[in-house]
Design a protein around this motif. Structure first.
Motif, PDB file in Angstrom:
ATOM      1  N   VAL A  98      62.995  71.109 111.806  1.00  0.00           N
ATOM      2  CA  VAL A  98      63.828  70.474 112.830  1.00  0.00           C
ATOM      3  C   VAL A  98      65.123  69.942 112.240  1.00  0.00           C
ATOM      4  O   VAL A  98      66.199  70.085 112.835  1.00  0.00           O
ATOM      5  CB  VAL A  98      63.042  69.343 113.533  1.00  0.00           C
ATOM      6  N   ILE A 100      61.051  65.930 116.432  1.00  0.00           N
ATOM      7  CA  ILE A 100      62.083  66.289 117.403  1.00  0.00           C
ATOM      8  C   ILE A 100      62.876  65.049 117.796  1.00  0.00           C
ATOM      9  O   ILE A 100      64.110  65.071 117.906  1.00  0.00           O
ATOM     10  CB  ILE A 100      61.452  66.945 118.648  1.00  0.00           C
ATOM     11  N   GLY A 157      66.290  65.760 119.505  1.00  0.00           N
ATOM     12  CA  GLY A 157      66.094  67.103 120.050  1.00  0.00           C
ATOM     13  C   GLY A 157      66.100  67.090 121.560  1.00  0.00           C
ATOM     14  O   GLY A 157      65.703  66.103 122.190  1.00  0.00           O
TER      15      GLY A 157
END
Length: 323
Positions: free
Chosen positions: A20, A76, A81
């Motif tokens: 990520v 995330i 994210g």
């Protein structure tokens, strides 16, 4: 019941963190057009199998549990994210058509999150999404966005774009029950915990180098004590998140209660930590070039998805736990 990640779960955490941070670093949000998932990123996530973590192996997924789902979305959250990563995962768990599910898991078809807004509905996610998933505590529905007119709206959160539709589009699939709601709530809570952790890391790193009156600001009680409060909030929210994820994994009868508590603690922890982070950074904390405001804006959006303060406290008022 194990209440902290261990073994292969820690391996997944490390793999997710590295992936990520490389694929969607938070610094990307200082560039124009960086919101949502680009088709290339969606395809990359699909190739790595992240969308199918909690989908059974017989259905084309990884067959992992709610614990791994939470570990992934915590990472995330640390990088702000986009919400459509979560929407994609929920749609993959919902779809009953084998071909459609495979297209969602692979990232071939994008999915936005559909949220009711009075008489209208909001779409959170990429403009090229051809599907939308709507999740409530009692039902989950998957819609086709083909031919559906949408109107763009300004978004507070740079990580996500926002559109509005007046009427619901064609429904492709529906599932009764709260399985998808629980996964969504767990994912959102995990993202908020990741945000709270990132805010703490940001100010601790800054407190080690910023000097006032000839001393590092971390040496002053006015900075140390709020940082300690941030650390306590992180630890409490993270511990409850692991408990809730394990309760879902083990199908405990009171799993929904633990999820509501986890989401509430994640909401309050992320909002308080991102605010404190900005305050302790001083003037630089309110500048557009800094990451502090990105964490706060992302936390404000996520705190309103899959359970806001009023809803969660109302549900918890008469909640019952197992002995």
């Amino acid at each position: 019941m194990y209440l902290a990640p261990e073994g292969h779960e820690e391996e997944i955490t490390g793999a997710a963190a590295a992936f990520v941070a490389d694929a969607m670093p938070i610094d990307r949000l200082h560039s124009t057009g960086s919101s949502d998932m680009a088709p290339s990123l969606r395809q990359l996530l699909g190739e790595m199998g992240w969308f199918g973590l909690a989908v059974s192996e017989t259905a084309g997924g990884s067959g992992l549990s709610a614990v791994e789902h939470a570990l992934f979305f915590r990472e995330i959250g640390r990088q702000c994210g986009p919400v459509d990563v979560l929407a994609q995962c929920l749609a993959a768990n919902l779809a009953t058509d084998d071909r459609l599910r495979a297209e969602i898991i692979s990232g071939e078809r994008g999915v936005a999150l559909l949220v009711a807004d009075g008489d209208n509905h909001r779409l959170i996610g990429s403009a090229d999404s051809c599907l939308a998933v709507s999740v409530t505590p009692g039902s989950t529905r998957l819609f086709s966005l083909a031919g559906t007119p949408t109107a763009s709206r300004p978004s507070l959160d740079p990580a996500n774009s926002l559109r509005v539709i007046e009427a619901l589009p064609a429904k492709l699939d529906e599932c009764k029950g709260d399985d998808s709601w629980r996964l969504g709530q767990l994912g959102a809570a995990a993202m908020l915990v990741g945000i709270a952790e990132a805010a703490l890391d940001l100010i601790v790193d800054y407190a080690k180098i910023r000097e006032t009156f000839g001393r590092k600001i971390g040496s002053w009680q006015a900075v140390r004590h709020p940082c300690a409060d941030m650390a306590v909030r992180v630890e409490a929210a993270r511990a409850q998140l692991w408990y809730a994820a394990t309760a879902v994994k083990e199908a405990r009868a009171d799993a929904a209660v633990h999820l509501d508590v986890a989401k509430h603690m994640a909401n309050t922890g992320a909002l308080a930590n991102t605010d404190t982070n900005i305050q302790l950074h001083g003037g630089i904390g309110v500048t557009d070039e800094h990451n502090a405001h990105l964490l706060m804006k992302h936390a404000l959006l996520l705190s309103r998805l899959f359970g806001s303060k009023r809803m969660l406290l109302g549900r918890l008022l008469n909640a019952r736990l197992e002995d």
